[in-house]
Design an enzyme around this catalytic site. Structure first.
Site, PDB file in Angstrom:
ATOM      1  N   THR A  73     -26.366   7.111 -48.655  1.00 26.31           N
ATOM      2  CA  THR A  73     -26.100   8.523 -48.961  1.00 26.31           C
ATOM      3  C   THR A  73     -26.601   9.338 -47.781  1.00 26.31           C
ATOM      4  OG1 THR A  73     -28.207   8.812 -50.054  1.00 26.31           O
ATOM      5  CG2 THR A  73     -26.348   8.190 -51.435  1.00 26.31           C
ATOM      6  N   GLU A  97     -23.438   6.815 -55.316  1.00 27.77           N
ATOM      7  CA  GLU A  97     -24.146   5.951 -56.275  1.00 27.77           C
ATOM      8  C   GLU A  97     -23.261   5.510 -57.436  1.00 27.77           C
ATOM      9  OE1 GLU A  97     -25.334   8.621 -54.832  1.00 27.77           O
ATOM     10  OE2 GLU A  97     -27.510   8.584 -54.601  1.00 27.77           O
ATOM     11  N   LYS A  99     -34.626  28.692 -62.609  1.00 21.53           N
ATOM     12  CA  LYS A  99     -35.328  28.493 -63.873  1.00 21.53           C
ATOM     13  C   LYS A  99     -36.144  29.730 -64.185  1.00 21.53           C
ATOM     14  CE  LYS A  99     -35.021  23.617 -63.372  1.00 21.53           C
ATOM     15  NZ  LYS A  99     -35.594  22.340 -63.091  1.00 21.53           N
ATOM     16  N   TRP A 111     -32.167  28.356 -67.883  1.00 25.81           N
ATOM     17  CA  TRP A 111     -31.511  28.084 -66.606  1.00 25.81           C
ATOM     18  C   TRP A 111     -30.400  29.096 -66.330  1.00 25.81           C
ATOM     19  CZ3 TRP A 111     -30.678  22.049 -66.169  1.00 25.81           C
ATOM     20  CH2 TRP A 111     -31.939  21.425 -66.227  1.00 25.81           C
TER      21      TRP A 111
HETATM   22  P1  ADP Z   1     -23.193  12.592 -49.741  1.00 26.43           P
HETATM   23  O1  ADP Z   1     -23.774  11.275 -49.367  1.00 26.43           O
HETATM   24  O2  ADP Z   1     -22.374  13.226 -48.670  1.00 26.43           O
HETATM   25  O3  ADP Z   1     -24.131  13.529 -50.457  1.00 26.43           O
HETATM   26  P2  ADP Z   1     -21.685  12.027 -52.169  1.00 26.43           P
HETATM   27  O4  ADP Z   1     -20.219  11.868 -52.166  1.00 26.43           O
HETATM   28  O5  ADP Z   1     -22.481  10.944 -52.768  1.00 26.43           O
HETATM   29  O6  ADP Z   1     -22.010  12.219 -50.706  1.00 26.43           O
HETATM   30  O7  ADP Z   1     -22.073  13.429 -52.800  1.00 26.43           O
HETATM   31  C1  ADP Z   1     -22.011  13.552 -54.181  1.00 26.43           C
HETATM   32  C2  ADP Z   1     -22.239  14.975 -54.601  1.00 26.43           C
HETATM   33  O8  ADP Z   1     -21.177  15.814 -54.152  1.00 26.43           O
HETATM   34  C3  ADP Z   1     -22.239  15.129 -56.102  1.00 26.43           C
HETATM   35  O9  ADP Z   1     -23.481  14.797 -56.674  1.00 26.43           O
HETATM   36  C4  ADP Z   1     -21.887  16.612 -56.264  1.00 26.43           C
HETATM   37  O10 ADP Z   1     -23.007  17.442 -56.083  1.00 26.43           O
HETATM   38  C5  ADP Z   1     -20.938  16.852 -55.110  1.00 26.43           C
HETATM   39  N1  ADP Z   1     -19.554  16.781 -55.604  1.00 26.43           N
HETATM   40  C6  ADP Z   1     -18.705  15.735 -55.543  1.00 26.43           C
HETATM   41  N2  ADP Z   1     -17.513  16.049 -56.081  1.00 26.43           N
HETATM   42  C7  ADP Z   1     -17.601  17.324 -56.518  1.00 26.43           C
HETATM   43  C8  ADP Z   1     -16.703  18.233 -57.184  1.00 26.43           C
HETATM   44  N3  ADP Z   1     -15.449  17.895 -57.486  1.00 26.43           N
HETATM   45  N4  ADP Z   1     -17.162  19.465 -57.484  1.00 26.43           N
HETATM   46  C9  ADP Z   1     -18.424  19.836 -57.181  1.00 26.43           C
HETATM   47  N5  ADP Z   1     -19.311  19.041 -56.563  1.00 26.43           N
HETATM   48  C10 ADP Z   1     -18.915  17.799 -56.224  1.00 26.43           C
END
Ligand code: ADP
Length: 542
Positions: free
Chosen positions: A185, A329, A437, A442
């Site tokens: 990640t 993940e 918060k 929230w």
């Molecule tokens: P990185 O390693 O670049 O963080 P990830 O693809 O694992 O890549 O990132 C995942 C995160 O991206 C999610 O937890 C969320 O916060 C955001 N995300 C993914 N898809 C969407 C979506 N359709 N709308 C809003 N947020 C998104």
């Protein structure tokens, strides 16, 4: 009593074997890094992936060894995926867009023995190669004619390297829980974390992706994954497409609007998948040149929230949109916004409301939302809480990181904050580190931002939580005005008044010249929090 069914381990290379046997002549087309369009098919890809396996085996690469790829979406990269996994080695996809120091950190953490790469990334690797002690050789995805002089250790052109194998080789078999691939990640907080997929999780994830309500493609369709193979397991497309016999079109190194449009058009692509930035470039190119895509039926969009205006633009072009949410993940599919009853017949704004949610999960992903104490919250479409997930393709730990990442029920906390409605449609309202918060309740920073940008003078808005002696935290609205426009604190607050609950109203408005962004275009809230570290609310004494 056990069932009397065959022991048939779910191994990734069974997918390319199936594709070769049943969909052998189905094409895989690439805009090659060298330039010309290249055409091959699933049978040839399987044959050459076997040669990759055979060569790696001969080089002494064993079960569990890590082989990195730093490469664009091409047929050679796909062959390498299956070839690496086919002997039980681990295909470690590295994101070339990271800083060189991060790339070095990740390769060293994974202890990669071999790096396979494209011509494009040779200069980056040459700069860091002396800091990569575990790497024994570099294989460049090209042929002799295009292979440059390089200082990279034992560098060889991929075509020369596999030419030394005759392909008389059998895939290895092993337990389906064996690691198949890894992906770090991006680590906006702390060091990057290694997600380790298994053969079983990848195969099950492919089946989830294959449903018509997921990526939506079938054997008669053509899929162009703009999403890179190095990003989040390629959203599963490298497994899903061959498993169904979907024709694949790879864009190589060219992801600009004109290049993507050209491939979509000439190859009559029906399905495509990528992040909103890519679609923005495509839509701009199309509208500037009054272009259409009569064959395109579905755009899958995820990675960050898909703007409503973008959904509408695709609908206006006669293209269906599937908003998706997921994360590295989760292999990475979490939810997809297909329209199911009772929403399928909706029209206009009501239809857009559903299409704009992040959607509902396929079988194989379980979700819940909880408060900070871990108590389950209702699926009423209004209450929002920490989004947690479980499933056979969801991480239970990170590579070489001694930390328990699951709650007592075995759910993984996504770090996102969301609502879920009675039909299972999930809507992301925040990242958990950004939610405000206030007195135990929230407030969604994203909802406030979306409202504030509706004011005609506002170019961009960001909301952060700032310490408040009575409420712990209250929202501070940070505004960048459009050039040549003016608005006061009172104007903005008046505009928002009545459109949200009174206690959600920002306590103050700050005006800035520019709002900082991350490399992927998300608002960089850490920088804003830093910038406003010394800020205190005028009403803080109250
Ligand atoms: P990185 O390693 O670049 O963080 P990830 O693809 O694992 O890549 O990132 C995942 C995160 O991206 C999610 O937890 C969320 O916060 C955001 N995300 C993914 N898809 C969407 C979506 N359709 N709308 C809003 N947020 C998104």
């Amino acid at each position: 009593m056990l069932g009397l069914m065959q022991d048939w381990p779910l191994l990734c290379h069974r997918i390319i074997e199936h594709a070769a046997e049943v969909h052998g002549t189905q094409e895989v087309i690439t805009r090659s890094v060298e330039g010309p369009i290249h055409r091959t098919n699933y049978r040839q890809i399987r044959d050459r992936a076997l040669k990759v396996s055979q060569r790696l085996d001969r080089d002494g690469i064993k079960l569990g060894d890590r082989v990195a790829t730093i490469a664009w979406n091409t047929w050679r990269h796909l062959e390498a995926w299956y070839g690496i996994m086919g002997i039980g080695a681990i295909c470690h996809t590295v994101n070339p867009r990271l800083f060189p120091e991060q790339i070095a950190w990740i390769i060293n953490h994974a202890e990669d023995r071999v790096v396979m790469t494209d011509l494009t990334f040779i200069p980056i690797l040459e700069k860091i190669a002396d800091k990569l002690p575990t790497v024994e050789r570099y294989i460049v995805f090209t042929d002799k004619a295009h292979m440059p002089q390089t200082t990279l250790k034992n560098a060889v052109a991929y075509e020369d390297w596999i030419a030394e194998a005759d392909g008389d080789f059998k895939w290895k078999t092993f337990d389906e829980n064996t690691a198949a691939a890894m992906c770090y990640t991006s680590g906006t907080t702390g060091d990057p974390k290694g997600v380790l997929y298994s053969h079983r999780s990848n195969v099950l994830h492919a089946l989830m992706a294959n449903s018509g309500d997921s990526l939506g493609a079938n054997a008669a369709d053509t899929m162009l994954p703009v999403v890179p193979l190095f990003h989040a397991n390629s959203w599963g497309i490298a497994f899903s497409a061959p498993s169904m016999g979907t024709k694949l079109v790879f864009p190589g190194a060219k992801l600009d609007g004109a290049s993507v449009y050209e491939l979509l058009d000439t190859e009559k692509v029906t399905h495509t998948a990528g992040v909103p930035t890519v679609w923005l470039m495509l839509l701009n190119h199309m509208s500037a040149n009054s272009l259409k895509l009569p064959h395109l039926r579905m755009v899958v969009c995820g990675g960050s929230a898909m703007p409503r205006s973008m959904i509408q633009s695709f609908l206006d072009l006669g293209v269906a949109v599937r908003h998706a949410w997921g994360m590295t993940e989760m292999s990475p599919i979490g939810t997809l916004a297909a329209l199911k009853p009772p929403f399928a017949e909706l029209k206009g704004e009501a239809r857009l409301d559903i299409l704009q949610t992040q959607g509902y999960p396929p079988f194989g992903v379980q979700m819940k939302i909880t408060d900070d104490a871990g108590k389950d919250l209702p699926w009423d479409g209004k209450t929002f809480g920490r989004l947690k997930v479980s499933g056979p393709a969801v991480s239970k730990a990170y590579f070489r990181l001694d930390a328990d990442i699951l709650d007592e029920d075995g759910y993984f906390d996504t770090g996102d904050v969301a609502t879920i409605d009675a039909h299972g449609y999930m809507r992301i309202t925040d990242r958990s580190k950004d939610v405000i918060k206030s007195g135990g309740e929230w407030i969604s920073s994203i909802d406030l931002e979306n409202l504030a940008v509706g004011h005609p003078a506002v170019a961009e808005a960001a909301v952060i939580g700032v310490y408040h002696p009575k409420w712990d935290e209250r929202p501070l609205l940070i505004i960048q005005l459009k050039q040549g426009q003016s608005a006061t604190r009172e104007d903005i607050l008046k505009f928002m008044d009545g459109k949200i609950a009174k206690w959600w109203m920002p306590d103050d408005v700050a005006f800035v010249d520019g709002i900082p962004h991350t490399a992927t275009g998300k608002i960089l809230k850490t920088a804003l929090r830093d910038q406003f570290k010394a800020y205190s609310f005028p009403n803080a004494a109250a």
